[in-house]
Design a protein around this motif. Structure first.
Motif, PDB file in Angstrom:
ATOM      1  N   TYR A 101      49.340  44.207 -24.661  1.00  0.00           N
ATOM      2  CA  TYR A 101      50.035  42.921 -24.731  1.00  0.00           C
ATOM      3  C   TYR A 101      49.509  41.973 -23.665  1.00  0.00           C
ATOM      4  CZ  TYR A 101      53.793  39.490 -24.466  1.00  0.00           C
ATOM      5  OH  TYR A 101      54.494  38.326 -24.431  1.00  0.00           O
ATOM      6  N   GLY A 102      49.316  42.475 -22.459  1.00  0.00           N
ATOM      7  CA  GLY A 102      48.786  41.650 -21.383  1.00  0.00           C
ATOM      8  C   GLY A 102      47.359  41.191 -21.644  1.00  0.00           C
ATOM      9  N   LEU A 103      46.550  42.051 -22.251  1.00  0.00           N
ATOM     10  CA  LEU A 103      45.180  41.662 -22.576  1.00  0.00           C
ATOM     11  C   LEU A 103      45.147  40.539 -23.605  1.00  0.00           C
ATOM     12  CD1 LEU A 103      43.193  45.008 -22.785  1.00  0.00           C
ATOM     13  CD2 LEU A 103      42.718  43.087 -21.308  1.00  0.00           C
ATOM     14  N   ILE A 104      46.065  40.590 -24.560  1.00  0.00           N
ATOM     15  CA  ILE A 104      46.069  39.594 -25.624  1.00  0.00           C
ATOM     16  C   ILE A 104      46.664  38.274 -25.149  1.00  0.00           C
ATOM     17  CG2 ILE A 104      47.055  39.058 -27.890  1.00  0.00           C
ATOM     18  CD1 ILE A 104      46.860  42.087 -28.488  1.00  0.00           C
ATOM     19  N   VAL A 105      47.739  38.333 -24.394  1.00  0.00           N
ATOM     20  CA  VAL A 105      48.511  37.127 -24.065  1.00  0.00           C
ATOM     21  C   VAL A 105      47.949  36.367 -22.867  1.00  0.00           C
ATOM     22  CG1 VAL A 105      50.775  36.364 -23.250  1.00  0.00           C
ATOM     23  CG2 VAL A 105      50.605  37.993 -25.114  1.00  0.00           C
ATOM     24  N   ASN A 106      47.522  37.039 -21.829  1.00  0.00           N
ATOM     25  CA  ASN A 106      47.145  36.372 -20.575  1.00  0.00           C
ATOM     26  C   ASN A 106      45.709  35.857 -20.619  1.00  0.00           C
ATOM     27  OD1 ASN A 106      49.581  36.777 -19.188  1.00  0.00           O
ATOM     28  ND2 ASN A 106      49.004  38.890 -18.776  1.00  0.00           N
ATOM     29  N   PRO A 107      45.505  34.560 -20.360  1.00  0.00           N
ATOM     30  CA  PRO A 107      44.135  34.029 -20.361  1.00  0.00           C
ATOM     31  C   PRO A 107      43.413  34.164 -19.015  1.00  0.00           C
ATOM     32  CG  PRO A 107      45.687  32.228 -20.185  1.00  0.00           C
ATOM     33  CD  PRO A 107      46.502  33.494 -20.308  1.00  0.00           C
ATOM     34  N   GLN A 108      44.152  34.438 -17.931  1.00  0.00           N
ATOM     35  CA  GLN A 108      43.523  34.505 -16.612  1.00  0.00           C
ATOM     36  C   GLN A 108      42.751  35.820 -16.466  1.00  0.00           C
ATOM     37  OE1 GLN A 108      46.875  34.043 -16.902  1.00  0.00           O
ATOM     38  NE2 GLN A 108      47.188  31.928 -16.301  1.00  0.00           N
ATOM     39  N   PRO A 109      41.546  35.757 -15.904  1.00  0.00           N
ATOM     40  CA  PRO A 109      40.719  36.962 -15.796  1.00  0.00           C
ATOM     41  C   PRO A 109      41.329  38.052 -14.910  1.00  0.00           C
ATOM     42  CG  PRO A 109      39.387  35.005 -15.444  1.00  0.00           C
ATOM     43  CD  PRO A 109      40.800  34.558 -15.507  1.00  0.00           C
ATOM     44  N   LEU A 110      41.979  37.683 -13.806  1.00  0.00           N
ATOM     45  CA  LEU A 110      42.562  38.703 -12.938  1.00  0.00           C
ATOM     46  C   LEU A 110      43.678  39.456 -13.655  1.00  0.00           C
ATOM     47  CD1 LEU A 110      42.576  40.059 -10.196  1.00  0.00           C
ATOM     48  CD2 LEU A 110      44.189  38.327  -9.427  1.00  0.00           C
ATOM     49  N   ARG A 111      44.479  38.745 -14.413  1.00  0.00           N
ATOM     50  CA  ARG A 111      45.539  39.411 -15.173  1.00  0.00           C
ATOM     51  C   ARG A 111      44.970  40.290 -16.270  1.00  0.00           C
ATOM     52  NH1 ARG A 111      50.545  35.167 -15.631  1.00  0.00           N
ATOM     53  NH2 ARG A 111      50.816  34.933 -13.394  1.00  0.00           N
ATOM     54  N   LYS A 112      43.837  39.907 -16.833  1.00  0.00           N
ATOM     55  CA  LYS A 112      43.184  40.753 -17.833  1.00  0.00           C
ATOM     56  C   LYS A 112      42.674  42.044 -17.187  1.00  0.00           C
ATOM     57  CE  LYS A 112      41.857  37.493 -21.385  1.00  0.00           C
ATOM     58  NZ  LYS A 112      42.581  38.070 -22.503  1.00  0.00           N
ATOM     59  N   ILE A 113      42.147  41.934 -15.969  1.00  0.00           N
ATOM     60  CA  ILE A 113      41.691  43.127 -15.258  1.00  0.00           C
ATOM     61  C   ILE A 113      42.868  44.065 -14.993  1.00  0.00           C
ATOM     62  CG2 ILE A 113      40.719  43.960 -13.075  1.00  0.00           C
ATOM     63  CD1 ILE A 113      39.062  41.355 -13.007  1.00  0.00           C
ATOM     64  N   LEU A 114      43.982  43.511 -14.539  1.00  0.00           N
ATOM     65  CA  LEU A 114      45.171  44.330 -14.279  1.00  0.00           C
ATOM     66  C   LEU A 114      45.710  44.953 -15.563  1.00  0.00           C
ATOM     67  CD1 LEU A 114      46.994  42.102 -11.657  1.00  0.00           C
ATOM     68  CD2 LEU A 114      45.748  44.215 -11.253  1.00  0.00           C
ATOM     69  N   SER A 115      45.686  44.199 -16.656  1.00  0.00           N
ATOM     70  CA  SER A 115      46.153  44.732 -17.934  1.00  0.00           C
ATOM     71  C   SER A 115      45.252  45.861 -18.408  1.00  0.00           C
ATOM     72  CB  SER A 115      46.203  43.626 -18.988  1.00  0.00           C
ATOM     73  OG  SER A 115      47.112  42.638 -18.628  1.00  0.00           O
ATOM     74  N   PHE A 116      43.962  45.703 -18.216  1.00  0.00           N
ATOM     75  CA  PHE A 116      43.029  46.761 -18.607  1.00  0.00           C
ATOM     76  C   PHE A 116      43.265  48.027 -17.784  1.00  0.00           C
ATOM     77  CE2 PHE A 116      38.821  48.775 -18.899  1.00  0.00           C
ATOM     78  CZ  PHE A 116      38.709  48.836 -20.276  1.00  0.00           C
ATOM     79  N   ASN A 117      43.591  47.866 -16.501  1.00  0.00           N
ATOM     80  CA  ASN A 117      43.930  49.016 -15.664  1.00  0.00           C
ATOM     81  C   ASN A 117      45.212  49.681 -16.139  1.00  0.00           C
ATOM     82  OD1 ASN A 117      41.749  49.043 -13.966  1.00  0.00           O
ATOM     83  ND2 ASN A 117      42.681  47.682 -12.491  1.00  0.00           N
ATOM     84  N   LEU A 118      46.149  48.891 -16.625  1.00  0.00           N
ATOM     85  CA  LEU A 118      47.396  49.439 -17.154  1.00  0.00           C
ATOM     86  C   LEU A 118      47.128  50.272 -18.407  1.00  0.00           C
ATOM     87  CD1 LEU A 118      50.290  49.219 -16.176  1.00  0.00           C
ATOM     88  CD2 LEU A 118      50.634  47.392 -17.816  1.00  0.00           C
ATOM     89  N   VAL A 119      46.247  49.798 -19.270  1.00  0.00           N
ATOM     90  CA  VAL A 119      45.864  50.573 -20.454  1.00  0.00           C
ATOM     91  C   VAL A 119      45.219  51.894 -20.025  1.00  0.00           C
ATOM     92  CG1 VAL A 119      44.331  50.642 -22.454  1.00  0.00           C
ATOM     93  CG2 VAL A 119      45.616  48.581 -21.967  1.00  0.00           C
ATOM     94  N   GLY A 120      44.329  51.820 -19.044  1.00  0.00           N
ATOM     95  CA  GLY A 120      43.670  53.035 -18.562  1.00  0.00           C
ATOM     96  C   GLY A 120      44.646  54.027 -17.965  1.00  0.00           C
ATOM     97  N   SER A 121      45.623  53.550 -17.212  1.00  0.00           N
ATOM     98  CA  SER A 121      46.625  54.444 -16.634  1.00  0.00           C
ATOM     99  C   SER A 121      47.454  55.122 -17.721  1.00  0.00           C
ATOM    100  CB  SER A 121      47.548  53.661 -15.701  1.00  0.00           C
ATOM    101  OG  SER A 121      46.820  53.132 -14.633  1.00  0.00           O
ATOM    102  N   GLY A 122      47.783  54.371 -18.765  1.00  0.00           N
ATOM    103  CA  GLY A 122      48.516  54.963 -19.883  1.00  0.00           C
ATOM    104  C   GLY A 122      47.706  56.036 -20.591  1.00  0.00           C
ATOM    105  N   VAL A 123      46.424  55.795 -20.761  1.00  0.00           N
ATOM    106  CA  VAL A 123      45.560  56.795 -21.406  1.00  0.00           C
ATOM    107  C   VAL A 123      45.443  58.036 -20.534  1.00  0.00           C
ATOM    108  CG1 VAL A 123      43.187  57.243 -22.146  1.00  0.00           C
ATOM    109  CG2 VAL A 123      44.304  55.121 -22.790  1.00  0.00           C
ATOM    110  N   PHE A 124      45.316  57.851 -19.224  1.00  0.00           N
ATOM    111  CA  PHE A 124      45.239  59.007 -18.325  1.00  0.00           C
ATOM    112  C   PHE A 124      46.527  59.825 -18.394  1.00  0.00           C
ATOM    113  CE2 PHE A 124      42.346  56.245 -15.509  1.00  0.00           C
ATOM    114  CZ  PHE A 124      41.253  56.536 -16.309  1.00  0.00           C
ATOM    115  N   LEU A 125      47.653  59.141 -18.452  1.00  0.00           N
ATOM    116  CA  LEU A 125      48.932  59.840 -18.560  1.00  0.00           C
ATOM    117  C   LEU A 125      49.032  60.597 -19.884  1.00  0.00           C
ATOM    118  CD1 LEU A 125      51.570  60.353 -17.073  1.00  0.00           C
ATOM    119  CD2 LEU A 125      52.487  58.290 -18.108  1.00  0.00           C
ATOM    120  N   LEU A 126      48.540  59.996 -20.958  1.00  0.00           N
ATOM    121  CA  LEU A 126      48.553  60.688 -22.255  1.00  0.00           C
ATOM    122  C   LEU A 126      47.633  61.909 -22.252  1.00  0.00           C
ATOM    123  CD1 LEU A 126      48.660  57.684 -24.733  1.00  0.00           C
ATOM    124  CD2 LEU A 126      50.472  59.331 -24.256  1.00  0.00           C
TER     125      LEU A 126
END
Length: 109
Positions: free
Chosen positions: A20-45
């Motif tokens: 959701y953050g990757l799609i909605v946020n246009p700022q690059p720093l927020r996209k980086i943080l959103s991508f890290n959130l996706v990665g953390s979720g995958v690691f947890l899975l």
């Protein structure tokens, strides 16, 4: 609900919030943080998958654990590179936005 199911749901929620953050946020720093959130979720899975295998008596599978450890290191280095590039962009352009500058207004003749 047991702990493994709870961890699985938390991992799915992290992936969903990150997408959701990757799609909605246009700022690059927020996209980086959103991508890290996706990665953390995958690691947890991945951790949940390894734990479920051990819970069913198949023995603990070390491959998902090794993938998680390797993924954390790679994600950290990729994040450091992305932030360095973002800082360089801010230094060169004076803004951390990737939007094209607006053209100057034409004078009325």
């Amino acid at each position: 609900m047991n702990a493994v199911t709870l961890y699985g749901l938390c991992g799915a929620a992290l992936v969903g919030l990150g997408l959701y953050g990757l799609i909605v946020n246009p700022q690059p720093l927020r996209k980086i943080l959103s991508f890290n959130l996706v990665g953390s979720g995958v690691f947890l899975l991945f951790g949940v998958v390894a734990r479920r295998g051990a819970a069913f008596g198949m023995g603990g599978d070390p491959v998902p654990q090794a993938l998680v450890i390797t993924g954390i290191v790679v994600a950290f280095s990729a994040t450091a590179l992305a932030v360095a590039l973002l800082l360089r962009l801010h230094e060169a352009a004076g803004s951390a936005s990737l939007a094209a500058p607006e053209p100057p207004a034409k004078p009325d003749a």
